[in-house]
Scaffold this motif. Structure first.
Motif, mmCIF file in Angstrom:
data_model
loop_
_atom_site.group_PDB
_atom_site.id
_atom_site.type_symbol
_atom_site.label_atom_id
_atom_site.label_comp_id
_atom_site.label_asym_id
_atom_site.label_seq_id
_atom_site.Cartn_x
_atom_site.Cartn_y
_atom_site.Cartn_z
ATOM 1 N N THR A 192 49.147 32.228 35.331
ATOM 2 C CA THR A 192 47.719 31.928 35.317
ATOM 3 C C THR A 192 46.972 32.871 34.383
ATOM 4 O O THR A 192 47.172 34.089 34.432
ATOM 5 C CB THR A 192 47.133 32.049 36.729
ATOM 6 N N LEU A 193 46.112 32.301 33.547
ATOM 7 C CA LEU A 193 45.270 33.090 32.653
ATOM 8 C C LEU A 193 43.925 33.345 33.323
ATOM 9 O O LEU A 193 43.310 32.438 33.883
ATOM 10 C CB LEU A 193 45.045 32.353 31.337
ATOM 11 N N ARG A 194 43.452 34.589 33.262
ATOM 12 C CA ARG A 194 42.141 34.959 33.765
ATOM 13 C C ARG A 194 41.305 35.549 32.622
ATOM 14 O O ARG A 194 41.792 36.388 31.862
ATOM 15 C CB ARG A 194 42.262 35.998 34.875
ATOM 16 N N VAL A 195 40.052 35.104 32.519
ATOM 17 C CA VAL A 195 39.089 35.661 31.573
ATOM 18 C C VAL A 195 37.910 36.137 32.408
ATOM 19 O O VAL A 195 37.064 35.347 32.816
ATOM 20 C CB VAL A 195 38.651 34.619 30.535
ATOM 21 N N MET A 196 37.838 37.465 32.666
ATOM 22 C CA MET A 196 36.917 37.975 33.678
ATOM 23 C C MET A 196 35.746 38.774 33.119
ATOM 24 O O MET A 196 34.844 39.150 33.853
ATOM 25 C CB MET A 196 37.691 38.801 34.702
ATOM 26 N N GLY A 197 35.759 39.061 31.820
ATOM 27 C CA GLY A 197 34.556 39.614 31.225
ATOM 28 C C GLY A 197 34.524 41.101 30.957
ATOM 29 O O GLY A 197 33.460 41.639 30.635
ATOM 30 N N SER A 198 35.668 41.795 31.065
ATOM 31 C CA SER A 198 35.723 43.214 30.709
ATOM 32 C C SER A 198 37.053 43.503 30.054
ATOM 33 O O SER A 198 38.095 43.523 30.726
ATOM 34 C CB SER A 198 35.541 44.113 31.935
ATOM 35 N N GLY A 199 37.037 43.732 28.754
ATOM 36 C CA GLY A 199 38.267 44.058 28.043
ATOM 37 C C GLY A 199 38.913 45.330 28.560
ATOM 38 O O GLY A 199 40.139 45.451 28.601
ATOM 39 N N THR A 200 38.089 46.290 28.958
ATOM 40 C CA THR A 200 38.611 47.532 29.523
ATOM 41 C C THR A 200 39.469 47.249 30.748
ATOM 42 O O THR A 200 40.613 47.696 30.845
ATOM 43 C CB THR A 200 37.453 48.476 29.905
ATOM 44 N N LEU A 201 38.937 46.494 31.695
ATOM 45 C CA LEU A 201 39.669 46.209 32.922
ATOM 46 C C LEU A 201 40.840 45.264 32.676
ATOM 47 O O LEU A 201 41.857 45.339 33.370
ATOM 48 C CB LEU A 201 38.729 45.646 33.978
ATOM 49 N N THR A 202 40.709 44.383 31.693
ATOM 50 C CA THR A 202 41.817 43.495 31.347
ATOM 51 C C THR A 202 43.027 44.293 30.886
ATOM 52 O O THR A 202 44.157 44.037 31.317
ATOM 53 C CB THR A 202 41.384 42.494 30.269
ATOM 54 N N LEU A 203 42.830 45.270 30.008
ATOM 55 C CA LEU A 203 43.947 46.051 29.494
ATOM 56 C C LEU A 203 44.429 47.087 30.501
ATOM 57 O O LEU A 203 45.591 47.499 30.459
ATOM 58 C CB LEU A 203 43.558 46.725 28.180
ATOM 59 N N LEU A 204 43.580 47.495 31.403
ATOM 60 C CA LEU A 204 43.988 48.400 32.465
ATOM 61 C C LEU A 204 44.789 47.669 33.538
ATOM 62 O O LEU A 204 45.535 48.288 34.293
ATOM 63 C CB LEU A 204 42.754 49.045 33.101
ATOM 64 N N GLY A 205 44.640 46.337 33.592
ATOM 65 C CA GLY A 205 45.164 45.531 34.682
ATOM 66 C C GLY A 205 46.554 45.870 35.180
ATOM 67 O O GLY A 205 46.739 46.144 36.374
ATOM 68 N N PRO A 206 47.595 45.852 34.327
ATOM 69 C CA PRO A 206 48.940 46.126 34.820
ATOM 70 C C PRO A 206 49.068 47.500 35.487
ATOM 71 O O PRO A 206 49.742 47.638 36.508
ATOM 72 C CB PRO A 206 49.803 46.040 33.558
ATOM 73 N N ALA A 207 48.411 48.514 34.947
ATOM 74 C CA ALA A 207 48.483 49.853 35.535
ATOM 75 C C ALA A 207 47.773 49.907 36.876
ATOM 76 O O ALA A 207 48.153 50.688 37.757
ATOM 77 C CB ALA A 207 47.878 50.880 34.581
ATOM 78 N N ALA A 208 46.753 49.080 37.049
ATOM 79 C CA ALA A 208 45.993 49.050 38.298
ATOM 80 C C ALA A 208 46.544 48.037 39.288
ATOM 81 O O ALA A 208 45.898 47.745 40.291
ATOM 82 C CB ALA A 208 44.527 48.739 38.002
ATOM 83 N N SER A 209 47.742 47.495 38.997
ATOM 84 C CA SER A 209 48.380 46.477 39.849
ATOM 85 C C SER A 209 47.519 45.225 39.966
ATOM 86 O O SER A 209 47.446 44.595 41.019
ATOM 87 C CB SER A 209 48.682 47.048 41.238
ATOM 88 N N ARG A 210 46.877 44.862 38.850
ATOM 89 C CA ARG A 210 46.071 43.648 38.777
ATOM 90 C C ARG A 210 46.650 42.758 37.681
ATOM 91 O O ARG A 210 46.168 42.735 36.565
ATOM 92 C CB ARG A 210 44.609 43.985 38.464
ATOM 93 N N GLY A 211 47.714 42.046 38.020
ATOM 94 C CA GLY A 211 48.361 41.179 37.056
ATOM 95 C C GLY A 211 49.472 41.876 36.299
ATOM 96 O O GLY A 211 49.656 43.096 36.394
ATOM 97 N N VAL A 212 50.232 41.083 35.531
ATOM 98 C CA VAL A 212 51.390 41.618 34.813
ATOM 99 C C VAL A 212 51.098 41.922 33.355
ATOM 100 O O VAL A 212 51.910 42.567 32.679
ATOM 101 C CB VAL A 212 52.584 40.654 34.897
ATOM 102 N N GLY A 213 49.957 41.469 32.844
ATOM 103 C CA GLY A 213 49.666 41.714 31.442
ATOM 104 C C GLY A 213 48.223 41.419 31.097
ATOM 105 O O GLY A 213 47.502 40.755 31.844
ATOM 106 N N GLY A 214 47.808 41.937 29.958
ATOM 107 C CA GLY A 214 46.479 41.674 29.448
ATOM 108 C C GLY A 214 46.483 41.826 27.940
ATOM 109 O O GLY A 214 47.241 42.638 27.389
ATOM 110 N N LEU A 215 45.663 41.049 27.256
ATOM 111 C CA LEU A 215 45.598 41.165 25.805
ATOM 112 C C LEU A 215 44.201 40.810 25.323
ATOM 113 O O LEU A 215 43.478 40.046 25.962
ATOM 114 C CB LEU A 215 46.643 40.274 25.135
ATOM 115 N N VAL A 216 43.830 41.408 24.197
ATOM 116 C CA VAL A 216 42.567 41.089 23.539
ATOM 117 C C VAL A 216 42.860 40.767 22.078
ATOM 118 O O VAL A 216 43.816 41.292 21.502
ATOM 119 C CB VAL A 216 41.542 42.242 23.643
#
Length: 279
Positions: A192-216
């Motif tokens: 599933t792709l999520r577009v949530m509105g913060s590139g910072t949190l998107t790229l932090l996601g895997p480290a914060a246990s919020r999803g398996v990946g993020g890209l901008v």
């Protein structure tokens, strides 16, 4: 420059200066959490276009952070989202986005971040990301690991695109070239792709246990460098648009993922861009 090189070259700053920079960044992150949660937005204006918003909180946080950095590190350069600035070659440079996700903030959506990083040229040294809405303060120093609220932060082992979540962001308020193709490829992989509105949190996601990946689609040190350093120090794979490890790409986008899925996710990203280029 690859990630290993980036984390082994802190000798341009003395250890005590680096420790002081980390302490200041953490202090400012904690302050930003309190400011964001307790000070209501009273003024919203626009910048480049009607969808490019800025609030009084963006400006007031950046002004305060600039003042504190200037007081404690007067020889450092500073680049901010709201008031600009320029990096100086060979000189420690701070990069700040006081509210990454301003459109969310202005519309009452609790998904924003404070992002502050320190680098020399393309070598990130310190990164702090404050997530006000989860009372979470992430920080890292190159080569010394990452933390969340002062506790060691390590990426969870395992991970799969199947049944997983990958984050991305828009190009402003528009889809970047290849986003639609990436969404389709991920859905085919049952991801599933999520577009949530913060590139910072998107790229932090895997480290914060919020999803398996993020890209901008386009890297910006103001928005992304702190999250990238923290994710790297927590054990995530970080790749540039060419598939090579990097923490500070000169051009193009950047991908952060659990190591187990990084190659697969990069292949889907590249294929999506290639497909879109043919249209």
């Amino acid at each position: 420059m690859n990630g290993d090189e980036a984390v082994n070259e802190n000798d341009a700053m003395k250890p005590e200066e680096l420790a002081a920079a980390r302490a200041l960044a953490v202090e400012l992150g904690a302050w930003a959490i309190e400011q964001t949660r307790t000070h209501p937005v009273t003024t919203v204006t626009t910048k480049a276009d009607p969808a490019d918003l800025v609030t009084d909180l963006d400006r007031s946080i950046e002004q305060y952070v600039r003042e504190q950095v200037r007081l404690r590190f007067p020889g450092h350069a500073f680049v901010g989202e709201e008031f600009g600035g320029e990096a100086v070659p060979g000189r420690p440079t701070w990069y700040l986005d006081p509210v990454d996700g301003t459109t969310n903030l202005a519309n009452g959506i609790p998904w924003t971040a404070f992002s502050l990083a320190l680098a020399i040229d393309d070598r990130p040294l310190v990164g702090v990301v404050a997530d006000p809405w989860h009372d979470a303060l992430f920080d890292a120093v190159a080569g010394e690991g990452a933390r969340c609220n002062g506790e060691p932060l390590t990426l969870r082992s395992g991970g799969s695109l199947t049944g997983g979540v990958v984050g991305s962001e828009l190009a402003g308020h528009r889809a970047w070239t290849g986003l639609r193709e990436l969404a389709q490829s991920l859905s085919t992989a049952f991801c599933t792709l999520r577009v949530m509105g913060s590139g910072t949190l998107t790229l932090l996601g895997p480290a914060a246990s919020r999803g398996v990946g993020g890209l901008v689609h386009r890297f910006s040190p103001v928005d992304h460098l702190a999250a990238v350093l923290i994710a790297h120090e927590a054990g995530a794979a970080v790749l540039g648009h060419d598939g090579r490890p990097t923490l500070f790409p000169e051009t193009g986008g950047i991908l952060v993922a659990a190591p187990e899925v990084a190659a697969e996710l990069f292949a889907l990203w590249k294929d999506a861009r290639d497909q879109a280029a043919l249209v």
